[in-house]
Design an enzyme around this catalytic site. Structure first.
Site, mmCIF file in Angstrom:
data_model
loop_
_atom_site.group_PDB
_atom_site.id
_atom_site.type_symbol
_atom_site.label_atom_id
_atom_site.label_comp_id
_atom_site.label_asym_id
_atom_site.label_seq_id
_atom_site.Cartn_x
_atom_site.Cartn_y
_atom_site.Cartn_z
ATOM 1 N N SER A 12 -4.731 -3.417 0.220
ATOM 2 C CA SER A 12 -4.664 -2.007 -0.165
ATOM 3 C C SER A 12 -5.408 -1.700 -1.454
ATOM 4 C CB SER A 12 -3.203 -1.582 -0.319
ATOM 5 O OG SER A 12 -2.554 -2.392 -1.278
ATOM 6 N N ASP A 13 -5.695 -2.761 -2.227
ATOM 7 C CA ASP A 13 -6.445 -2.574 -3.468
ATOM 8 C C ASP A 13 -7.078 -3.904 -3.838
ATOM 9 O OD1 ASP A 13 -4.493 -3.768 -5.865
ATOM 10 O OD2 ASP A 13 -3.414 -3.064 -4.109
ATOM 11 N N GLY A 24 8.221 -3.836 3.253
ATOM 12 C CA GLY A 24 9.021 -3.705 2.050
ATOM 13 C C GLY A 24 9.768 -2.385 1.988
ATOM 14 N N ARG A 76 8.834 2.853 5.676
ATOM 15 C CA ARG A 76 7.852 2.267 6.594
ATOM 16 C C ARG A 76 8.567 1.633 7.783
ATOM 17 N NH1 ARG A 76 4.279 -0.034 3.153
ATOM 18 N NH2 ARG A 76 3.244 1.980 3.100
ATOM 19 N N ARG A 119 -4.452 4.113 3.879
ATOM 20 C CA ARG A 119 -3.374 3.125 3.955
ATOM 21 C C ARG A 119 -2.588 3.300 5.235
ATOM 22 N NH1 ARG A 119 -0.950 1.339 -1.793
ATOM 23 N NH2 ARG A 119 -2.836 1.516 -3.038
ATOM 24 N N GLY A 169 3.151 -6.120 5.035
ATOM 25 C CA GLY A 169 3.127 -5.466 3.741
ATOM 26 C C GLY A 169 1.724 -5.250 3.224
ATOM 27 N N SER A 170 1.649 -4.936 1.950
ATOM 28 C CA SER A 170 0.362 -4.723 1.293
ATOM 29 C C SER A 170 0.119 -5.842 0.299
ATOM 30 C CB SER A 170 0.327 -3.370 0.587
ATOM 31 O OG SER A 170 1.353 -3.299 -0.392
ATOM 32 N N ARG A 173 22.732 0.547 1.593
ATOM 33 C CA ARG A 173 21.814 0.739 0.470
ATOM 34 C C ARG A 173 20.513 1.437 0.881
ATOM 35 N NH1 ARG A 173 22.412 -3.002 -4.223
ATOM 36 N NH2 ARG A 173 24.499 -3.868 -4.102
ATOM 37 N N GLU A 230 0.911 -10.723 -3.738
ATOM 38 C CA GLU A 230 2.013 -9.860 -3.302
ATOM 39 C C GLU A 230 3.285 -10.438 -3.903
ATOM 40 O OE1 GLU A 230 4.063 -11.303 0.029
ATOM 41 O OE2 GLU A 230 3.544 -12.717 -1.545
ATOM 42 N N MET A 231 4.469 -10.067 -3.405
ATOM 43 C CA MET A 231 5.683 -10.415 -4.137
ATOM 44 C C MET A 231 6.818 -10.998 -3.295
ATOM 45 S SD MET A 231 5.935 -7.255 -6.887
ATOM 46 C CE MET A 231 7.020 -8.208 -7.965
ATOM 47 N N GLU A 232 6.562 -11.347 -2.023
ATOM 48 C CA GLU A 232 7.685 -11.727 -1.173
ATOM 49 C C GLU A 232 7.533 -13.023 -0.382
ATOM 50 O OE1 GLU A 232 8.032 -7.591 -2.221
ATOM 51 O OE2 GLU A 232 6.405 -8.489 -1.065
ATOM 52 N N HIS A 279 25.319 -6.570 2.633
ATOM 53 C CA HIS A 279 24.037 -5.868 2.666
ATOM 54 C C HIS A 279 23.642 -5.421 4.063
ATOM 55 C CE1 HIS A 279 24.128 -9.320 -0.170
ATOM 56 N NE2 HIS A 279 23.963 -8.333 -1.031
ATOM 57 N N ARG A 320 6.655 -10.556 8.066
ATOM 58 C CA ARG A 320 6.495 -9.592 6.979
ATOM 59 C C ARG A 320 5.211 -8.807 7.193
ATOM 60 N NH1 ARG A 320 5.855 -7.391 2.119
ATOM 61 N NH2 ARG A 320 4.114 -8.071 0.806
#
Length: 239
Positions: free
Chosen positions: A203-204, A21, A25, A217, A90-91, A44, A179-181, A5, A88
């Site tokens: 962001s929301d 992410g 960005r 944003r 991110g949003s 990738r 979030e997701m990470e 990777h 990290r």
């Protein structure tokens, strides 16, 4: 050297890596803030760059979306590229009424609905937390910039489109945003004996239904990026 990777050479990454992410960005951060930024990885389409910020070597590379993705990239940076700090950037979606749009939030800890930590074979539930040195430094940097960041728990979820409708229940326990990470990143840092911190922009809001426009944003995310970059500089000064 390289991995399936990451095609970067030995020494291609700085000691501190910012991880948004989105690969675009990462490109924006490199082109906007770093001097002499060089593309060191493009496997990738996950752009990785190294340059300098105010004379300090800093790298930025995308993490992709979700815990499996950041789990791969952060593991390789820590174990194969001798990276010490991953921040990290991110949003996040607010699930606490205390948060407003544009708030810059720092994750002291990460609750999760993921089974990511199962791989470590621990006889209980691991609590993924930020490195205190990184967190303390980032809070001080933010305050110098006139930002008072909310600090607390985030929820790292495996699900973006939540069919259960129960995400807001985490907010009742004082969790600030979703979030997701982060949980996977903090687990990997702990296992590697390295440092990690998540800084997110709200962001929301799941509380009010408000969302930032694309222009808003970009402006708000820029402030978050500057805090992370200044933190990288401060970390380089410390023994």
């Amino acid at each position: 050297m390289g991995t399936p990777h990451n095609e970067a050479a030995n020494g291609a990454f700085a000691k501190t890596v910012l991880m948004p992410g989105d690969p675009l960005r990462a490109k924006f951060i490199a082109e906007t803030f770093l001097e002499d930024a060089q593309l060191v990885n493009h496997v990738r389409g996950v752009n990785g760059y190294t340059g300098t910020y105010h004379g300090t070597p800093v790298s930025v590379m995308a993490s992709g979306m979700g815990m499996p993705s950041i789990g791969i990239y952060s593991h390789e940076l820590y174990h194969f590229y001798d990276v010490d700090n991953i921040i990290r950037v991110g949003s996040a979606g607010a699930i606490s009424p205390k948060l407003k749009l544009r708030d810059v939030v720092m994750a002291q800890g990460a609750c999760t609905d993921s089974n990511y930590a199962h791989q470590f074979g621990l006889p209980g539930l691991f609590a993924p937390i930020a490195d205190f040195r990184l967190l303390e430094t980032a809070v001080a940097v933010a305050r110098r910039m006139g930002v008072e960041p909310p600090v607390g728990n985030l929820l790292s979820s495996d699900v973006f489109y939540d069919k259960s409708g129960r995400t807001m229940e985490w907010g009742a326990m004082g969790v600030l945003a979703v979030e997701m990470e982060t949980a996977a990143l903090y687990c990997n840092a702990a296992e590697a004996g390295k440092r990690a911190l998540t800084i997110c922009t709200v962001s929301d809001s799941l509380v009010t239904g408000e969302e930032l426009s694309a222009a808003d944003r970009q402006t708000t995310f820029t402030r978050m990026m500057e805090i992370a970059l200044e933190t990288a500089v401060e970390m380089a000064k410390q023994p």
